[in-house]
Scaffold this motif. Structure first.
Motif, PDB file in Angstrom:
ATOM      1  N   ALA A  58      -5.477  -2.711  13.596  1.00  0.00           N
ATOM      2  CA  ALA A  58      -6.244  -3.568  12.138  1.00  0.00           C
ATOM      3  C   ALA A  58      -7.321  -3.840  12.475  1.00  0.00           C
ATOM      4  CB  ALA A  58      -5.179  -4.080  11.863  1.00  0.00           C
ATOM      5  N   GLY A  89       0.605  -1.326  -0.034  1.00  0.00           N
ATOM      6  CA  GLY A  89      -0.464   0.044  -0.048  1.00  0.00           C
ATOM      7  C   GLY A  89       0.721   1.361   0.211  1.00  0.00           C
ATOM      8  N   GLU A  95      -8.494  -4.318   1.998  1.00  0.00           N
ATOM      9  CA  GLU A  95      -6.962  -2.873   1.117  1.00  0.00           C
ATOM     10  C   GLU A  95      -6.331  -3.181   1.087  1.00  0.00           C
ATOM     11  OE1 GLU A  95      -9.512   0.292   3.250  1.00  0.00           O
ATOM     12  OE2 GLU A  95     -10.941  -0.086   3.511  1.00  0.00           O
ATOM     13  N   ALA A 120       0.292  -4.220   8.185  1.00  0.00           N
ATOM     14  CA  ALA A 120      -0.586  -4.076   9.686  1.00  0.00           C
ATOM     15  C   ALA A 120      -0.357  -4.885   9.983  1.00  0.00           C
ATOM     16  CB  ALA A 120      -2.158  -3.996   8.614  1.00  0.00           C
ATOM     17  N   ARG A 159      -5.075  -2.597   5.060  1.00  0.00           N
ATOM     18  CA  ARG A 159      -5.036  -1.683   5.911  1.00  0.00           C
ATOM     19  C   ARG A 159      -6.253  -2.159   6.915  1.00  0.00           C
ATOM     20  NH1 ARG A 159      -3.055   1.838   2.272  1.00  0.00           N
ATOM     21  NH2 ARG A 159      -5.034   2.096   0.415  1.00  0.00           N
ATOM     22  N   ARG A 160      -7.187  -2.513   5.798  1.00  0.00           N
ATOM     23  CA  ARG A 160      -8.373  -3.883   6.490  1.00  0.00           C
ATOM     24  C   ARG A 160      -7.730  -4.942   5.566  1.00  0.00           C
ATOM     25  NH1 ARG A 160     -12.865  -2.883   8.681  1.00  0.00           N
ATOM     26  NH2 ARG A 160     -14.259  -4.373   8.402  1.00  0.00           N
TER      27      ARG A 160
END
Length: 758
Positions: free
Chosen positions: A737, A448, A686, A713, A690-691
């Motif tokens: 998270a 990301g 994501e 994460a 992030r998710r």
């Protein structure tokens, strides 16, 4: 690794006082470039000392007799015409523990710069001359500084290394003296090409002693290290002066002897002549590397035991991030094979293989494998650096497209027949060229990092613009040379491009995927006009694809597993035809008896296409099949890495007759990505996790699975088992998270940090 984050000067600035130097009159021996300088203050007053260096070739540096770094094969391999990495090593203790004089010495080897690279005896080299550019910067406690830089005052002597190339091995004669110091020659290294070390350094990682030592039918002494690995052999031995020890390497045995035919012209042979020192002599050939499980040793003085010799595992310093284990030993070994193939082939650049006269950064291999690679190891820096090389190489005249290999040393070939006609290289190639998009996409989903995605975008543009020029009037990418579904198992071993899948279908499908991600990237970085441009290209191409290749009953032209896998996985089908195509894919897989029928194009996606369209049982049966060709056939044959061909070794134990046969080639191991994301169930909801999406998808043949992923994460852990009363599982989500827990019945439950049972 050393990055620009810890430096205050650029690479060029740090080396501004240095002059590039080279040795003359070496007679083929690796030179030792050295200087001895008196410190301006006492060694105990040294606050900091840093060696800054790079080379045309590879180098091993020592300060006051101690290695400056544990890394090897510096400066690695990049597109030397544009990007030459500079290394920085903290050598403060080396200087402080010495005398009033500081001695700096550097052994200089050929490496990738002029090691006669390329298959079919291409002898591809960047130049004839190896050279060093270095400075030792010393800061004293009172703030004053002293710099010891390469210049005409340095001298050259000869090392015991009489020959060393990556393909052929390293030879040493310990009886030879260094000779009298002689002047060096000042030469040039283009400073506009200097960049900070961007890729992880190449390091030693572990050692393995032989599991078995025996005598072959021919009388050779053979060693089995139990694992196909990349690196070299190291030993300390005492023997008489003139004793010659020879080490030959191979990945497999054939007819109970070392199976060297797959090496082609690479000799993969190390050789040392002992000086006869009573205290013993250590041999470690750090200017070459080999891909091997087996070794043949001759000339050993006395009786060789397993404690006398060890294999040193070498690769770029990428950190392990992914783990998987299940109730199926064969799948566990398959995953292990994927991990070991990545380790061996992530050495400086993502190579196709580590053993024969090739070891090149083939773009198609990493395009297929990047998502798997990013789960198993932290490849954020490694593949980011390589993508910058891809754009740099493609931007060099006369190219305006992504070449087959990066760095493209093949363009510098002197000899041998070019296996790819010149006209075939004047156009871009699907999958291989798409690597500049697909690898960036894999990194985006894994990490990301928007700023890095922004830096990858120009390479995407270059590739798509080159493809636009190659399209036929119909809007299809059905022109020019294509590897397409390379290494279809139904193709002749002598014609690996003869696949069932229509090349236009494969190439056009790949273009749509690449154009869509380029459009997404453009939107993310604020290039709205470009986003519209690439989305329009994707839409136009999809319309042409549908009209030319997809029938109303869901049949896709050439009607084989690969074309359906691509059409489904790349979302190229209309709502009415998608289920029909999915059912046809399942039929094709069943008709093949669950034997693999895909090559480079289809293999990463066929299990995805099955499981995502409700054919989970078919996907599992395809994964777990052991007959040839299948993922588990090599496992049943004792493989410890991924093979290049589904049948690199035939059932009778003989090596595939094809001229191109490797036993360490990660591309066909791309199914591991499906194992991690679908069987285990760890997915990014994501970019950069992030998710997180936890979606284990159990199927017949595997009763339980567990694993972990050290994501951007934090650490994610999942385990599940099937019991009489249903599925039981556990998921651990890292602090900070959030995750969506998706169960096999489709139920979705949002969860936060901590451990959750389901």
């Amino acid at each position: 690794m050393t990055t620009t984050d810890t430096t205050t000067t650029t690479a060029a600035e740090a080396l501004r006082t240095a002059q590039a130097i080279t040795a003359v009159g070496t007679d083929g021996r690796a030179p030792v470039l050295a200087t001895r300088v008196t410190l301006e203050q006492g060694p105990r007053t040294v606050a900091h000392a840093e060696l800054v260096a790079t080379a045309h070739g590879v180098y091993g540096a020592s300060v006051n007799g101690a290695p400056a770094t544990e890394s090897v094969l510096n400066p690695g391999w990049t597109v030397y015409e544009s990007r030459l990495q500079v290394q920085r090593f903290d050598v403060t203790e080396h200087v402080r523990s010495g005398t009033e004089d500081v001695e700096l010495s550097v052994v200089l080897g050929r490496g990738w710069f002029n090691g006669d690279f390329g298959f079919t005896d291409a002898e591809a080299n960047y130049g004839d001359e190896n050279s060093l550019l270095a400075t030792l910067d010393i800061t004293y406690q009172d703030g004053s500084t002293q710099s010891i830089a390469t210049d005409e005052s340095w001298t050259a002597t000869d090392s015991p290394i009489t020959f060393a190339t990556i393909y052929d091995g390293q030879h040493e004669d310990r009886r030879l003296g260094a000779g009298d110091p002689r002047p060096v020659q000042v030469t040039e290294i283009d400073r506009t090409r200097l960049i900070e070390q961007a890729s992880p350094l190449i390091t030693r990682h572990e050692t393995r002693h032989p599991e078995q030592i025996w005598t072959s039918p021919s009388g050779a002494t053979l060693l089995d290290f139990g694992q196909n690995l990349v690196g070299w052999l190291r030993f300390t031995v005492t023997g008489p002066a003139g004793a010659e020890i020879t080490l030959r390497h191979a990945e497999v045995l054939e007819h109970e002897e070392l199976g060297t035919r797959p090496l082609r012209s690479a000799k993969a042979t190390d050789h040392v002549i002992l000086a006869g020192h009573d205290a013993g002599e250590t041999f470690e050939p750090t200017f070459t590397f080999h891909g091997f499980r087996y070794a043949e040793i001759s000339g050993w003085p006395g009786t060789l035991t397993a404690d006398d010799i060890e294999a040193v595992v070498v690769h770029s310093d990428v950190r392990r991030t992914g783990w998987f284990e299940s109730s199926h030993p064969g799948v566990n070994q398959l995953v292990s094979n994927s991990v070991w193939s990545q380790r061996g082939n992530f050495l400086a650049v993502p190579t196709d293989c580590p053993q024969r006269d090739e070891r090149l950064g083939w773009t198609g291999d990493i395009a297929a494998y990047a998502a798997t690679a990013a789960y198993q190891f932290d490849v954020s820096d490694f593949l980011h650096n390589w993508l910058l090389d891809v754009h740099a190489e493609a931007s060099l005249p006369p190219l305006s497209f992504v070449p087959f290999v990066v760095p493209d040393i093949l363009k510098l070939r002197k000899n041998g027949d070019d296996p790819f006609a010149e006209e075939e290289q004047e156009v871009p190639t699907a999958i291989w060229g798409d690597a500049v998009v697909w690898v960036a996409e894999a990194l985006w989903h894994a990490y990301g990092d928007l700023e890095r995605l922004r830096r990858h975008y120009p390479g995407m543009v270059l590739h798509l613009e080159s493809v636009e020029r190659a399209l036929s009037p119909s809007g299809l990418w059905d022109t020019g040379f294509q590897f397409a579904d390379w290494l279809d198992p139904d193709a002749s071993p002598h014609d690996p491009a003869a696949a069932k899948a229509d090349k236009g279908v494969v190439a056009t499908a790949c273009l749509i995927r690449s154009a869509r991600f380029a459009a997404e990237t453009a939107r993310l970085i604020g290039e709205e006009a470009d986003a519209s441009r690439w989305q329009d290209l994707a839409d136009r191409t999809l319309s042409a694809f549908t009209e030319a290749y997809v029938s109303d009953d869901g049949r896709v032209l050439s009607d084989c597993a690969t074309v359906y896998a691509l059409a489904i996985s790349f979302d190229l089908l209309e709502e009415s035809t998608r289920p029909l195509s999915a059912e046809r894919l399942a039929e094709v897989v069943r008709e093949a008896g669950y034997r693999v029928s895909t090559g480079f194009a289809g293999t990463p996606f066929v299990t995805w296409a099955l499981s995502e369209t409700g054919h989970v049982e078919d996907a599992y049966r395809l994964l777990l099949e052991e007959g040839c060709p299948s993922w588990l056939y090599p496992v049943s044959m004792g493989a410890t890495t991924i093979w290049e061909r589904w049948d690199s070794m035939l059932p009778d134990g003989s090596i595939n007759p094809g001229e191109m046969t490797s036993f360490n080639h990660y591309a066909l191991g791309a199914v591991a990505d499906w194992i991690y994301q679908v069987v285990l169930g760890i997915r990014p909801a994501e970019p950069g996790y992030r998710r997180i999406r936890i979606q284990p998808t159990p199927g017949p043949g595997i009763d339980w699975a567990k694993g972990a992923y050290d994501s951007a994460a934090g650490r994610i852990e999942v385990s599940w088992e099937q019991a009489a009363d249903g599925l039981h599982g556990r998921a651990t989500i890292p602090d900070g998270a959030e995750a969506d827990l998706v169960l096999p019945d489709g139920t979705t439950r949002p969860v936060g940090p901590g451990t959750h049972t389901f």
